[in-house]
Write an enzyme that holds these catalytic residues in place. Structure first.
Site, mmCIF file in Angstrom:
data_model
loop_
_atom_site.group_PDB
_atom_site.id
_atom_site.type_symbol
_atom_site.label_atom_id
_atom_site.label_comp_id
_atom_site.label_asym_id
_atom_site.label_seq_id
_atom_site.Cartn_x
_atom_site.Cartn_y
_atom_site.Cartn_z
ATOM 1 N N ARG A 106 0.857 -1.193 0.000
ATOM 2 C CA ARG A 106 0.000 0.000 0.000
ATOM 3 C C ARG A 106 0.886 1.232 0.000
ATOM 4 O O ARG A 106 1.722 1.384 0.877
ATOM 5 C CB ARG A 106 -0.836 0.018 1.288
ATOM 6 C CG ARG A 106 -2.153 -0.581 1.139
ATOM 7 C CD ARG A 106 -3.095 -0.341 2.268
ATOM 8 N NE ARG A 106 -2.650 0.308 3.473
ATOM 9 C CZ ARG A 106 -3.484 0.707 4.430
ATOM 10 N NH1 ARG A 106 -4.778 0.519 4.277
ATOM 11 N NH2 ARG A 106 -3.054 1.264 5.514
ATOM 12 N N THR A 110 -1.074 7.470 -0.816
ATOM 13 C CA THR A 110 -2.396 7.294 -1.453
ATOM 14 C C THR A 110 -3.196 6.166 -0.809
ATOM 15 O O THR A 110 -4.402 6.091 -0.978
ATOM 16 C CB THR A 110 -2.233 6.945 -2.941
ATOM 17 O OG1 THR A 110 -1.596 5.648 -3.036
ATOM 18 C CG2 THR A 110 -1.405 7.984 -3.666
ATOM 19 N N ASP A 202 0.810 -2.727 11.728
ATOM 20 C CA ASP A 202 1.270 -3.132 10.396
ATOM 21 C C ASP A 202 1.666 -4.610 10.442
ATOM 22 O O ASP A 202 2.665 -4.980 11.074
ATOM 23 C CB ASP A 202 2.460 -2.255 9.980
ATOM 24 C CG ASP A 202 2.886 -2.543 8.546
ATOM 25 O OD1 ASP A 202 2.941 -1.591 7.757
ATOM 26 O OD2 ASP A 202 3.171 -3.728 8.218
ATOM 27 N N ASP A 205 5.249 -5.609 9.252
ATOM 28 C CA ASP A 205 6.290 -5.198 10.197
ATOM 29 C C ASP A 205 6.292 -6.094 11.433
ATOM 30 O O ASP A 205 7.353 -6.442 11.967
ATOM 31 C CB ASP A 205 6.064 -3.746 10.632
ATOM 32 C CG ASP A 205 6.503 -2.760 9.558
ATOM 33 O OD1 ASP A 205 7.202 -3.178 8.609
ATOM 34 O OD2 ASP A 205 6.133 -1.575 9.664
HETATM 35 C C1 PRP Z 1 -0.928 -4.695 4.206
HETATM 36 C C2 PRP Z 1 -1.678 -5.991 4.292
HETATM 37 C C3 PRP Z 1 -2.514 -5.958 3.044
HETATM 38 C C4 PRP Z 1 -2.840 -4.492 2.895
HETATM 39 C C5 PRP Z 1 -4.233 -4.256 3.380
HETATM 40 O O1 PRP Z 1 0.150 -4.824 3.366
HETATM 41 O O2 PRP Z 1 -0.841 -7.117 4.427
HETATM 42 O O3 PRP Z 1 -1.840 -6.441 1.906
HETATM 43 O O4 PRP Z 1 -1.902 -3.778 3.710
HETATM 44 O O5 PRP Z 1 -4.633 -2.955 3.162
HETATM 45 P P1 PRP Z 1 -5.806 -2.574 2.154
HETATM 46 O O6 PRP Z 1 -6.950 -3.492 2.419
HETATM 47 O O7 PRP Z 1 -6.127 -1.153 2.519
HETATM 48 O O8 PRP Z 1 -5.278 -2.686 0.743
HETATM 49 P P2 PRP Z 1 1.276 -3.688 3.250
HETATM 50 O O9 PRP Z 1 0.911 -2.685 2.194
HETATM 51 O O10 PRP Z 1 1.546 -3.116 4.599
HETATM 52 O O11 PRP Z 1 2.512 -4.469 2.675
HETATM 53 P P3 PRP Z 1 3.462 -5.564 3.370
HETATM 54 O O12 PRP Z 1 2.680 -6.841 3.434
HETATM 55 O O13 PRP Z 1 4.586 -5.659 2.409
HETATM 56 O O14 PRP Z 1 3.876 -5.064 4.718
HETATM 57 N N1 URA Z 2 -2.228 -3.001 6.625
HETATM 58 C C1 URA Z 2 -1.830 -3.434 7.843
HETATM 59 O O1 URA Z 2 -0.815 -4.146 7.949
HETATM 60 N N2 URA Z 2 -2.553 -3.104 8.915
HETATM 61 C C2 URA Z 2 -3.671 -2.353 8.826
HETATM 62 O O2 URA Z 2 -4.310 -2.074 9.859
HETATM 63 C C3 URA Z 2 -4.071 -1.900 7.560
HETATM 64 C C4 URA Z 2 -3.334 -2.254 6.465
#
Ligand code: PRP
Ligand code: URA
Length: 211
Positions: A106, A110, A202, A205
């Site tokens: 994400r 944005t 997150d 993380d």
């Molecule tokens: C997180 C999570 C989803 C997304 C959810 O990933 O694992 O993929 O956010 O958010 P949304 O429903 O608003 O799209 P992130 O972008 O943090 O990436 P990562 O898994 O690499 O940490």
């Molecule tokens: N992605 C995450 O990892 N946590 C949230 O709460 C939303 C998006």
């Protein structure tokens, strides 16, 4: 309340205890991973509940009887990176499941998903495709992933996540009414940064210790 054939929210004392471990900001990475593994296994078990079986005759030491094998091709698609944390739960039950990868993050400003890696196995047209990601927040990542998999021919898709927000569920049900969601919790809402409330922060993380 959502219809259970669309959104299956699994309630179980072990899930309640483990979600608390995941939500706790003081939980160590090691303990977080163990709780994630347990919850994911329960979700996977439930997501596989009504997959088709084929019967055959099995010979026990005593007599022949009816045995069963799974009559479905299962493909797991983790949304990287956090979705990787749920893959082992599926392969525990379906050791020969094929695993595709969709890299998506994400954008911090944005909040929209950005693709960076794709590797999908052939034959998803006839497979049960389990898309896995711990978090369903705005639903942007899930819906983009599902749309992409449909463009590659997937017809039978289930989405497995640990924690979901009503906003994300509504988006998936609206954009993809044929897709069911299996989750351990429908949380309250999203905050101003589009994080799930109360959520767990997150997910990537916390799984990988990258804070
Ligand atoms: C997180 C999570 C989803 C997304 C959810 O990933 O694992 O993929 O956010 O958010 P949304 O429903 O608003 O799209 P992130 O972008 O943090 O990436 P990562 O898994 O690499 O940490
Ligand atoms: N992605 C995450 O990892 N946590 C949230 O709460 C939303 C998006």
């Amino acid at each position: 309340m959502y219809p259970s054939e669309k959104v299956l929210e699994i309630k179980h004392p072990v899930i309640a205890r483990d979600l608390t471990i995941l939500r706790d900001k003081n939980t160590s990475t090691a303990v977080f991973r163990l709780a994630l593994g347990r919850i994911s296994t329960i979700l996977a078990y439930n997501a596989l509940k009504n997959i088709p079986l084929r019967d055959f005759i099995v010979e026990t030491p005593i007599k022949n009887t009816t045995g069963y094998e799974i009559d479905a091709e299962i493909v797991v698609i983790p949304i990287l990176r956090a979705g990787l944390g749920l893959v082992d739960a599926i392969t525990t039950f379906i050791p020969d499941a094929r695993v595709g990868h969709l890299g998506m993050y994400r954008d911090e400003v944005t909040k929209k998903p950005v693709d960076y890696y794709v590797n999908i196995p052939n034959g998803i047209e006839n497979a049960l495709v389990l898309v896995v990601d711990p978090m369903l927040a705005t639903g942007g990542s899930a819906c983009d992933a599902i749309s992409f998999l449909k463009s590659k021919g997937a017809k039978n898709i289930r989405f497995i996540c640990l924690i979901s927000a009503p906003e994300g569920i509504d988006k998936v049900l609206n954009d993809h009414p044929d897709v069911s969601i299996i989750t351990a919790s429908v949380d309250e809402c999203l905050n101003e940064n589009k994080y799930i409330v109360p959520g767990l922060g997150d997910a990537g993380d916390r799984i990988y210790g990258t804070t």
